[in-house]
Design a protein around this motif. Structure first.
Motif, mmCIF file in Angstrom:
data_model
loop_
_atom_site.group_PDB
_atom_site.id
_atom_site.type_symbol
_atom_site.label_atom_id
_atom_site.label_comp_id
_atom_site.label_asym_id
_atom_site.label_seq_id
_atom_site.Cartn_x
_atom_site.Cartn_y
_atom_site.Cartn_z
ATOM 1 N N LEU A 9 109.479 106.886 -45.917
ATOM 2 C CA LEU A 9 108.259 106.258 -46.422
ATOM 3 C C LEU A 9 107.572 107.168 -47.423
ATOM 4 C CD1 LEU A 9 105.847 104.275 -46.212
ATOM 5 C CD2 LEU A 9 105.080 105.564 -44.215
ATOM 6 N N PHE A 10 107.672 108.462 -47.182
ATOM 7 C CA PHE A 10 106.907 109.419 -47.976
ATOM 8 C C PHE A 10 107.565 110.779 -47.833
ATOM 9 C CE2 PHE A 10 103.279 112.441 -48.433
ATOM 10 C CZ PHE A 10 102.877 112.070 -49.704
ATOM 11 N N HIS A 12 106.637 114.926 -48.705
ATOM 12 C CA HIS A 12 105.722 115.941 -49.224
ATOM 13 C C HIS A 12 106.480 117.251 -49.371
ATOM 14 C CE1 HIS A 12 102.211 118.235 -50.102
ATOM 15 N NE2 HIS A 12 102.385 119.005 -49.050
ATOM 16 N N LEU A 43 100.058 111.928 -47.512
ATOM 17 C CA LEU A 43 100.473 110.516 -47.385
ATOM 18 C C LEU A 43 99.250 109.612 -47.519
ATOM 19 C CD1 LEU A 43 102.163 108.048 -46.550
ATOM 20 C CD2 LEU A 43 102.042 108.843 -44.185
ATOM 21 N N TRP A 44 98.184 109.962 -46.818
ATOM 22 C CA TRP A 44 96.972 109.129 -46.881
ATOM 23 C C TRP A 44 96.406 109.104 -48.303
ATOM 24 C CZ3 TRP A 44 98.503 108.316 -42.187
ATOM 25 C CH2 TRP A 44 97.877 107.317 -41.424
ATOM 26 N N ARG A 45 96.432 110.279 -48.977
ATOM 27 C CA ARG A 45 95.910 110.322 -50.338
ATOM 28 C C ARG A 45 96.754 109.447 -51.271
ATOM 29 N NH1 ARG A 45 93.290 114.617 -51.605
ATOM 30 N NH2 ARG A 45 94.723 115.999 -50.516
ATOM 31 N N ALA A 46 98.072 109.557 -51.126
ATOM 32 C CA ALA A 46 98.967 108.899 -52.085
ATOM 33 C C ALA A 46 99.047 107.388 -51.861
ATOM 34 C CB ALA A 46 100.372 109.509 -51.983
ATOM 35 N N ARG A 47 98.926 106.959 -50.595
ATOM 36 C CA ARG A 47 99.270 105.576 -50.314
ATOM 37 C C ARG A 47 98.170 104.765 -49.651
ATOM 38 N NH1 ARG A 47 104.945 105.392 -50.247
ATOM 39 N NH2 ARG A 47 104.681 103.150 -50.025
ATOM 40 N N LEU A 48 97.108 105.441 -49.176
ATOM 41 C CA LEU A 48 96.107 104.730 -48.369
ATOM 42 C C LEU A 48 94.671 105.058 -48.783
ATOM 43 C CD1 LEU A 48 97.973 105.202 -44.996
ATOM 44 C CD2 LEU A 48 97.383 102.967 -45.960
ATOM 45 N N ASP A 129 95.427 98.077 -43.554
ATOM 46 C CA ASP A 129 96.176 98.641 -44.683
ATOM 47 C C ASP A 129 97.255 99.606 -44.204
ATOM 48 O OD1 ASP A 129 94.278 100.515 -43.870
ATOM 49 O OD2 ASP A 129 93.915 101.263 -45.901
ATOM 50 N N LEU A 133 101.297 99.032 -44.708
ATOM 51 C CA LEU A 133 102.161 100.064 -45.305
ATOM 52 C C LEU A 133 103.384 100.344 -44.452
ATOM 53 C CD1 LEU A 133 102.688 102.345 -47.420
ATOM 54 C CD2 LEU A 133 101.361 103.853 -45.926
ATOM 55 N N HIS A 137 108.669 99.416 -43.043
ATOM 56 C CA HIS A 137 109.544 100.584 -42.858
ATOM 57 C C HIS A 137 109.896 100.825 -41.395
ATOM 58 C CE1 HIS A 137 109.081 102.109 -47.031
ATOM 59 N NE2 HIS A 137 107.950 101.423 -46.967
#
Lengths: 142, 142, 142, 142
Positions: A9-10, A12, A43-48, A129, A133, A137
């Motif tokens: 999913l992500f 880093h 993850l929270w910054r990039a996707r949420l 949200d 997301l 997945h």
């Protein structure tokens, strides 16, 4: 360990610090949980929309369970990549499955169970949200 | 370093943890400041009724300045002794001088300047009981 | 969690440091693994002649797996007690089950799997003195 | 503090981690020394061919002295910028002056004295490439 064939999913990427390595020259085992925390923030910054925005909107999460398998040591100055995959999704709980690797070398893999809560309070359903997301997945039903 | 001939105001003993040593086998330099914080908590407990009681009574302190000299490395599982001596005493600021040693081997020594504040707020005079404790241990006027 | 009725093999007591607590006022999750490491060093010192002696005699252990359940937060300056019980004993692997509590309040509990190795090398059987210590404390066969 | 008007030799940017903030919501004082270590690794990588290359070529450095002034707290998820300026240059010792800031807000500033050594051994002159890098940035003679 069989590599997990699902795309993450992500992912880093971060660099191992000198002070994170012990006298055997590898990352001390506790630090992987701190690295996971960093990956979640990203993850929270990039996707949420960011962790602070979720808290402002009335949701937070607690770490309820961590389970890590240690396979190989990551070393000073190596680039660690943390792949995050989705595990079991419940009503208020969400399992994410991190793999910590340096290139193709898997160092640590495991699972972390989060429980969503009203900030400072009791459990609540996973925010919409977040659910939107992660659901695509989720692992195939057994 | 000339050993300081004054007896310390307080000594705290603690054991070096494995995760505090780096791949050169010695304590990573930043950890001495964390050790100092532990020694302060124990000084307050032993001689001043505890840190929480001071805060409840309307005083807290901030660390304003730290100055450390690194002389020798402390190692895993060694017993570290932190001697605390008194330096310059001002109206709201207090310098304490820690020496970190393993037996007679001095590892690190230095000075830390504290500023007393109203909890969460502005500076205030050193509380009376703190002043009463440290003044008899102040260095002789130059 | 049902409290484990078996008496622990070993209990280590330590005080929570200020720098180990996060801005929610509780110990950050990763630190419990560092606390476990401290408890192991003390178990070895108290009951097995010390960790360094085991390494000198040709045995070391690696942490292969950690599994923690987070139940309640431990706070700054609290006395944490780490009870260590014995789990599954294999040929070269040993599971120990720590419970981290403050008085009767269980904060974290879980299991840690160790694999014994020749220092720097491959796996080897559990040393005899370790086996002699843990076997009488193994859980009843299912 | 008067801002230092000299342009920095190097600036490293990093994000504050959750676990680095204490229950007052600001970075615990010891962590700035760990951040400085990260900035040094990046300075060496960017401008001097990397830390490992220096060691392979017969030079290492020890931290001999750290002196920090704490002015304001950096907070979780803020972008910290570490400016590194050059202080006094000796034969084998080099003072660097870090300023830790979030945008224009200076959080911490100070000085760190390094002593160059033969790896694992005694002091030696500053390597030529290091000297060539820092000398043009030295402060004007008093």
């Amino acid at each position: 360990m069989e590599p997990d064939p699902r795309p993450p999913l992500f992912t880093h990427r971060m660099r191992i610090r000198y002070a994170e390595c012990d006298q055997q020259g590898v990352v001390f085992n506790a630090h992987y949980l701190a690295f996971y925390d960093v990956a979640m923030v990203e993850l929270w910054r990039a996707r949420l929309g960011g962790y602070a925005a979720m808290v402002a909107a009335g949701a937070d999460y607690m770490i309820a369970e961590t389970h890590l398998h240690y396979v190989a040591g990551a070393r000073f100055d190596e680039q660690l990549e943390i792949d995050v995959r989705v595990g079991r999704i419940g009503t208020s709980s969400l399992v994410l499955e991190p793999t910590f690797r340096v290139g193709d070398r898997v160092c640590v893999h495991g699972a972390v169970r989060h429980v969503f809560v009203v900030p400072g309070g009791r459990s609540r359903p996973i925010p919409d949200d977040v659910r939107a997301l992660v659901e695509p997945h989720a692992p195939p039903a057994a």
